[in-house]
Design a protein around this motif. Structure first.
Motif, PDB file in Angstrom:
ATOM      1  N   ASP A  68       2.118  -7.286  58.312  1.00  0.00           N
ATOM      2  CA  ASP A  68       2.758  -8.592  58.158  1.00  0.00           C
ATOM      3  C   ASP A  68       4.244  -8.417  58.454  1.00  0.00           C
ATOM      4  OD1 ASP A  68       0.407  -9.895  57.301  1.00  0.00           O
ATOM      5  OD2 ASP A  68       0.691  -9.091  55.283  1.00  0.00           O
ATOM      6  N   VAL A  69       4.727  -9.131  59.474  1.00  0.00           N
ATOM      7  CA  VAL A  69       6.066  -8.900  60.011  1.00  0.00           C
ATOM      8  C   VAL A  69       6.864 -10.196  59.984  1.00  0.00           C
ATOM      9  CG1 VAL A  69       7.378  -8.160  62.046  1.00  0.00           C
ATOM     10  CG2 VAL A  69       5.192  -7.059  61.498  1.00  0.00           C
ATOM     11  N   VAL A  70       8.141 -10.075  59.623  1.00  0.00           N
ATOM     12  CA  VAL A  70       9.089 -11.182  59.720  1.00  0.00           C
ATOM     13  C   VAL A  70      10.081 -10.874  60.839  1.00  0.00           C
ATOM     14  CG1 VAL A  70      11.025 -12.361  58.595  1.00  0.00           C
ATOM     15  CG2 VAL A  70       8.954 -11.860  57.299  1.00  0.00           C
ATOM     16  N   VAL A  71      10.321 -11.841  61.696  1.00  0.00           N
ATOM     17  CA  VAL A  71      11.424 -11.770  62.649  1.00  0.00           C
ATOM     18  C   VAL A  71      12.444 -12.813  62.233  1.00  0.00           C
ATOM     19  CG1 VAL A  71      12.147 -12.247  65.021  1.00  0.00           C
ATOM     20  CG2 VAL A  71      10.144 -10.836  64.595  1.00  0.00           C
ATOM     21  N   GLY A  72      13.655 -12.377  61.939  1.00  0.00           N
ATOM     22  CA  GLY A  72      14.737 -13.280  61.595  1.00  0.00           C
ATOM     23  C   GLY A  72      15.590 -13.555  62.814  1.00  0.00           C
ATOM     24  N   GLY A  73      15.566 -14.797  63.286  1.00  0.00           N
ATOM     25  CA  GLY A  73      16.280 -15.167  64.510  1.00  0.00           C
ATOM     26  C   GLY A  73      15.360 -15.090  65.711  1.00  0.00           C
ATOM     27  N   LEU A  74      15.033 -16.228  66.294  1.00  0.00           N
ATOM     28  CA  LEU A  74      14.061 -16.277  67.389  1.00  0.00           C
ATOM     29  C   LEU A  74      14.700 -16.022  68.744  1.00  0.00           C
ATOM     30  CD1 LEU A  74      11.276 -16.844  68.546  1.00  0.00           C
ATOM     31  CD2 LEU A  74      11.702 -19.295  68.239  1.00  0.00           C
ATOM     32  N   GLY A  75      15.812 -16.709  69.025  1.00  0.00           N
ATOM     33  CA  GLY A  75      16.515 -16.510  70.286  1.00  0.00           C
ATOM     34  C   GLY A  75      15.617 -16.685  71.498  1.00  0.00           C
ATOM     35  N   LEU A  76      15.695 -15.751  72.424  1.00  0.00           N
ATOM     36  CA  LEU A  76      14.900 -15.803  73.642  1.00  0.00           C
ATOM     37  C   LEU A  76      13.492 -15.252  73.448  1.00  0.00           C
ATOM     38  CD1 LEU A  76      17.586 -14.746  76.292  1.00  0.00           C
ATOM     39  CD2 LEU A  76      16.763 -17.045  75.779  1.00  0.00           C
ATOM     40  N   GLY A  77      13.210 -14.737  72.267  1.00  0.00           N
ATOM     41  CA  GLY A  77      11.839 -14.359  71.936  1.00  0.00           C
ATOM     42  C   GLY A  77      11.443 -12.937  72.246  1.00  0.00           C
ATOM     43  N   TYR A  78      12.355 -12.103  72.717  1.00  0.00           N
ATOM     44  CA  TYR A  78      11.972 -10.746  73.114  1.00  0.00           C
ATOM     45  C   TYR A  78      11.473  -9.919  71.936  1.00  0.00           C
ATOM     46  CZ  TYR A  78      13.940 -11.305  77.795  1.00  0.00           C
ATOM     47  OH  TYR A  78      14.196 -11.716  79.079  1.00  0.00           O
ATOM     48  N   THR A  79      12.153 -10.001  70.789  1.00  0.00           N
ATOM     49  CA  THR A  79      11.731  -9.206  69.635  1.00  0.00           C
ATOM     50  C   THR A  79      10.372  -9.665  69.129  1.00  0.00           C
ATOM     51  OG1 THR A  79      14.029  -8.780  68.993  1.00  0.00           O
ATOM     52  CG2 THR A  79      12.353  -8.493  67.302  1.00  0.00           C
ATOM     53  N   ALA A  80      10.196 -10.968  68.983  1.00  0.00           N
ATOM     54  CA  ALA A  80       8.919 -11.490  68.494  1.00  0.00           C
ATOM     55  C   ALA A  80       7.783 -11.174  69.457  1.00  0.00           C
ATOM     56  CB  ALA A  80       9.032 -13.001  68.276  1.00  0.00           C
ATOM     57  N   ARG A  81       8.033 -11.340  70.743  1.00  0.00           N
ATOM     58  CA  ARG A  81       6.982 -11.085  71.735  1.00  0.00           C
ATOM     59  C   ARG A  81       6.591  -9.612  71.742  1.00  0.00           C
ATOM     60  NH1 ARG A  81       3.072 -11.773  73.170  1.00  0.00           N
ATOM     61  NH2 ARG A  81       2.104 -12.524  75.059  1.00  0.00           N
TER      62      ARG A  81
END
Length: 237
Positions: A68-81
């Motif tokens: 279960d992962v949290v990404v704080g700050g979506l931006g251009l999406g590279y980290t989440a993707r």
């Protein structure tokens, strides 16, 4: 000849005018996507290496499945993707303060982040990441007190160069302890920074976490023809 510059979206927010623009770089012959806050550049698709490494380095210390992962700050999406490309990730909660940024992804304005919003593991939460830590409410409004295996944060330029003064207290030992309370035992906190490693912040991390390391992430800079670097901090309970 195609359009050289296009502003795709913009909105006044409590921290300034945020905008997404697309331009063609004639020298590199590529489409460049950029996020600006007022006149300040926040991120560019020319420099995604450290945002990608934030997810890779942040998840690397973990051995579990069904993360279960949290990404704080979506931006251009590279980290989440990138996090979603790890098959061990069972759920991804993206905490983003600006609804318009979430909307960019729902409308698939960013071709390199296609599929992020549609992935069944992804859920967007419109909230202030730092306020959620400070008040103890946590990141998941559906499940107060929920803990996570990893929190990957990319909002401010660095622990010293924050976008809003209210963020500064997060980078202190007390702020980091409040963040750690939302992690499982052995959970990981990882942070992107535009500055070189900060020894004071490393000390703060070491006061709260069992291990802490600053990774320097070099990358080719096509604008200068040389190399630049960001920092990714990885700390584990």
């Amino acid at each position: 000849m195609g359009v050289r510059f296009e502003e795709l979206a913009w909105r006044e927010t409590p921290i300034g005018l945020i905008s997404l623009r697309r331009r063609r770089d004639p020298q590199l012959d590529v489409q460049v996507y950029e996020v600006k806050l007022d006149d300040e550049f926040l991120m560019s698709s020319l420099f995604p290496v450290a945002e990608i490494e934030l997810a890779r380095l942040g998840l690397a210390p973990l051995s579990e499945q069904g993360l279960d992962v949290v990404v704080g700050g979506l931006g251009l999406g590279y980290t989440a993707r990138t996090a979603l490309s790890d098959e061990r990730v069972g759920s991804l909660l993206v905490v983003e303060a600006i609804e318009d940024v979430i909307d960019w992804h729902r409308r698939e304005l960013l071709p390199f982040a296609a599929g992020l919003a549609a992935d069944p593991r992804t859920r967007f939460v419109r909230a202030d990441f730092f306020a959620a830590v400070a008040d103890g409410s946590g990141f998941d409004p559906r499940e107060p007190g929920r803990r996570f295996h990893a929190v990957l944060l990319d909002v401010d330029h660095s622990p010293r160069n924050v976008l809003h003064p209210s963020h500064a207290s997060f980078y202190t030992p007390d702020g980091l302890r409040r963040l750690a309370a939302h992690l499982h035992p052995d959970g990981v906190f990882a942070l992107w920074s535009d500055d070189p490693p900060d020894s004071d912040f490393e000390v703060a991390l070491s006061e709260v976490f069992r291990t802490a390391r600053a990774h320097v992430v070099p990358f080719a800079n096509p604008l200068t023809g040389g190399r630049s670097a960001n920092t990714v901090y990885v700390a584990q309970r």
